[in-house]
Design a protein around this motif. Structure first.
Motif, PDB file in Angstrom:
ATOM      1  N   ARG A 121       0.835  -1.203   0.000  1.00 53.96           N
ATOM      2  CA  ARG A 121       0.000   0.000   0.000  1.00 53.96           C
ATOM      3  C   ARG A 121       0.871   1.256   0.000  1.00 53.96           C
ATOM      4  NH1 ARG A 121      -3.294  -3.065   3.547  1.00 53.96           N
ATOM      5  NH2 ARG A 121      -2.262  -2.158   5.359  1.00 53.96           N
ATOM      6  N   THR A 122       1.941   1.226   0.771  1.00 56.79           N
ATOM      7  CA  THR A 122       2.853   2.370   0.832  1.00 56.79           C
ATOM      8  C   THR A 122       3.488   2.620  -0.530  1.00 56.79           C
ATOM      9  OG1 THR A 122       3.328   1.871   3.141  1.00 56.79           O
ATOM     10  CG2 THR A 122       4.889   3.306   1.999  1.00 56.79           C
ATOM     11  N   SER A 132       0.926   4.090  -2.896  1.00 57.61           N
ATOM     12  CA  SER A 132       0.691   5.495  -2.559  1.00 57.61           C
ATOM     13  C   SER A 132       1.830   6.366  -3.069  1.00 57.61           C
ATOM     14  CB  SER A 132       0.545   5.633  -1.051  1.00 57.61           C
ATOM     15  OG  SER A 132       0.491   6.958  -0.671  1.00 57.61           O
ATOM     16  N   ARG A 151       1.537   6.815  -6.829  1.00 57.21           N
ATOM     17  CA  ARG A 151       0.499   7.795  -7.183  1.00 57.21           C
ATOM     18  C   ARG A 151       1.000   9.212  -6.958  1.00 57.21           C
ATOM     19  NH1 ARG A 151      -2.882   4.152  -4.732  1.00 57.21           N
ATOM     20  NH2 ARG A 151      -2.859   5.339  -2.786  1.00 57.21           N
ATOM     21  N   ALA A 152       1.672   9.428  -5.840  1.00 59.79           N
ATOM     22  CA  ALA A 152       2.197  10.763  -5.541  1.00 59.79           C
ATOM     23  C   ALA A 152       3.271  11.162  -6.555  1.00 59.79           C
ATOM     24  CB  ALA A 152       2.762  10.802  -4.126  1.00 59.79           C
TER      25      ALA A 152
END
Length: 48
Positions: A19-20, A23, A26-27
């Motif tokens: 998940r990290t 994320s 995406r960033a």
């Protein structure tokens, strides 16, 4: 140093690590976030 890399690899295989990573990807694809990160790195490098 090898111990740190092994721990990072192990973390990246866990659900929370995935998940990290998602994320962060995406960033990284957002131009505004990229500019923020670039300016932060510039400020951090300037202090040295």
């Amino acid at each position: 140093m090898a111990g740190l890399i092994a721990r990072l690899k192990a973390y990246s295989r866990t659900p929370q690590g995935r998940r990290t990573i998602a994320s962060a990807r995406r960033a990284a694809s957002d131009p505004r976030k990229r500019a923020q990160a670039r300016s932060l790195l510039t400020r951090l490098r300037g202090r040295r």
